[in-house]
Design an enzyme around this catalytic site. Structure first.
Site, short mmCIF file in Angstrom:
data_model
loop_
_atom_site.label_atom_id
_atom_site.label_comp_id
_atom_site.label_asym_id
_atom_site.label_seq_id
_atom_site.Cartn_x
_atom_site.Cartn_y
_atom_site.Cartn_z
CE1 TYR A 43 3.05 -28.54 4.31
CE2 TYR A 43 4.85 -30.18 4.92
CZ TYR A 43 3.91 -29.68 4.23
OH TYR A 43 3.46 -30.47 3.12
CB SER A 61 3.29 -33.83 4.65
OG SER A 61 4.64 -33.89 4.24
P1 NAD Z 1 0.12 -26.73 -4.63
O1 NAD Z 1 0.53 -25.46 -4.20
O2 NAD Z 1 0.29 -27.25 -6.04
O3 NAD Z 1 -1.64 -26.70 -4.47
C1 NAD Z 1 -2.19 -26.49 -3.14
C2 NAD Z 1 -3.70 -26.20 -3.66
O4 NAD Z 1 -4.07 -25.46 -2.52
C3 NAD Z 1 -3.97 -24.96 -4.63
O5 NAD Z 1 -5.03 -25.60 -5.43
C4 NAD Z 1 -3.78 -23.55 -3.90
O6 NAD Z 1 -4.83 -22.82 -4.42
C5 NAD Z 1 -4.90 -24.28 -2.59
N1 NAD Z 1 -4.78 -23.50 -1.55
C6 NAD Z 1 -3.80 -22.79 -0.90
N2 NAD Z 1 -4.04 -22.02 0.05
C7 NAD Z 1 -5.64 -22.18 0.07
C8 NAD Z 1 -6.52 -21.54 0.81
N3 NAD Z 1 -6.22 -20.84 1.81
N4 NAD Z 1 -7.90 -21.97 0.66
C9 NAD Z 1 -8.11 -22.77 -0.22
N5 NAD Z 1 -7.32 -23.27 -1.18
C10 NAD Z 1 -5.87 -23.26 -0.84
O7 NAD Z 1 0.73 -27.63 -3.53
P2 NAD Z 1 0.61 -29.34 -3.60
O8 NAD Z 1 2.12 -29.60 -3.77
O9 NAD Z 1 -0.31 -29.72 -4.73
O10 NAD Z 1 0.21 -29.62 -2.29
C11 NAD Z 1 -0.90 -30.19 -1.75
C12 NAD Z 1 -1.07 -30.96 -0.52
O11 NAD Z 1 -0.22 -31.97 -0.40
C13 NAD Z 1 -0.64 -29.95 0.79
O12 NAD Z 1 -1.51 -30.36 1.74
C14 NAD Z 1 0.76 -30.17 0.68
O13 NAD Z 1 1.15 -30.09 2.03
C15 NAD Z 1 0.88 -31.69 0.70
N6 NAD Z 1 1.94 -32.33 0.21
C16 NAD Z 1 2.69 -31.87 -0.95
C17 NAD Z 1 3.92 -32.43 -1.29
C18 NAD Z 1 4.80 -32.17 -2.36
O14 NAD Z 1 5.77 -32.56 -2.30
N7 NAD Z 1 4.26 -31.53 -3.38
C19 NAD Z 1 4.38 -33.35 -0.43
C20 NAD Z 1 3.85 -33.95 0.98
C21 NAD Z 1 2.59 -33.23 1.15
#
Ligand code: NAD
Length: 260
Positions: free
Chosen positions: A155, A142
């Site tokens: 985080y 991130s």
């Molecule tokens: P999201 O909530 O849409 O997806 C997260 C996924 O992880 C889902 O499929 C969920 O079911 C799964 N998950 C959650 N807990 C879990 C567990 N204990 N075991 C297995 N699977 C699990 O989130 P996202 O926004 O797509 O984020 C995905 C990654 O990208 C994360 O690591 C997040 O920190 C990172 N990220 C997201 C953003 C953003 O703006 N969306 C920005 C920077 C980084």
């Protein structure tokens, strides 16, 4: 991407992980999807991606908070497809609280799912990749792996840790044709982020465009969200032969956030 590769994408039933799974399937990879749930919808999603792209997929439920399940996910994929060529550590959760009030259970969960899971899956996948003489590990970190924000102690600590793990693994595997890199997204328009927009509109009395530009993307100089397709495209590139000498680094997809 050459031969048919097998890719594991953790946390791939929604958002970035799903976008990455679709992008890899579109390039001919067999894909193992994962989340902690075990529903008919989860399996249907894997079937849909297989049918759309003419590849083999599987849905393997495993809670990434559980070290044994992290390692079992990798072994299940290896048994089912014969190899683990690409590992994308994407599962992640967030919790926001002042550090002195941060619930210990939330700290432990954020560190386990966002950081320790990547250690466990990497540890399990590396022997398979070494044996094959080829591998790609991509950790979804991130902008918070490079910059802090208040109230996100767990985080920010976890995502900084992911970058340290990425560099260390890259060095250990540098002569094995196995690369390890991190992607550092800024704000990406996932269903999770989309769902926050109506509340923010209400709280600030602003229309959608204004709340997105002035509130949600205040730290993203482009004032545009990154997309899951853009993250998927970068993962595909990092898995290509053109990226064979890119290892141990992080690539930002943040509209200029970390240039500041
Ligand atoms: P999201 O909530 O849409 O997806 C997260 C996924 O992880 C889902 O499929 C969920 O079911 C799964 N998950 C959650 N807990 C879990 C567990 N204990 N075991 C297995 N699977 C699990 O989130 P996202 O926004 O797509 O984020 C995905 C990654 O990208 C994360 O690591 C997040 O920190 C990172 N990220 C997201 C953003 C953003 O703006 N969306 C920005 C920077 C980084």
């Amino acid at each position: 991407m050459g031969d048919t590769r097998t890719a594991i994408v953790t946390g791939s039933t929604s958002g970035i992980g799903l976008g990455v799974a679709r992008a890899l399937a579109a390039r001919g990879c067999n894909v193992v999807l994962n989340s902690y749930t075990d529903t008919a919808d989860d399996r249907a999603l894997a079937d849909e991606i297989a049918a759309e792209h003419g590849v083999a997929t599987a849905y393997v439920p495993a809670d990434m908070a559980d070290p044994a399940r992290c390692r079992a996910l990798v072994e299940t994929a290896a048994e089912r497809f014969g190899s683990v060529d690409i590992l994308v550590n994407n599962a992640g959760i967030q919790h926001v609280a002042p550090v002195e009030e941060f619930p210990v259970a939330k700290w432990d969960a954020v560190i386990a799912i966002n950081l320790s899971s990547a250690f466990h899956t990497v540890a399990a996948a590396v022997p398979h990749m070494k044996r094959a003489g080829w591998g790609r590990i991509v950790n979804i970190a991130s902008a918070h792996g490079l910059r802090a924000s208040p109230y996100k102690a767990a985080y920010v600590a976890a995502k900084h840790g992911v970058l340290g793990l990425t560099k260390t693994v890259a060095l250990e595997l540098a002569e094995e044709r196995v690369t390890c890199n991190a992607i550092c997204p800024g704000y990406v328009l996932t269903p999770l982020v989309e769902a926050q927009i109506p509340d923010q509109m209400k709280a600030h009395g602003m229309d959608r465009d204004t709340v997105v530009r002035e509130v949600m993307l205040a730290r993203q100089p482009s004032r545009e969200f990154a997309t899951v397709e853009q993250i998927g495209g970068l993962v595909v590139f990092l898995c290509s032969d053109d990226a064979a000498q890119i290892t141990g680094t992080s690539l930002s997809v943040d509209g200029g956030w970390t240039a500041m």
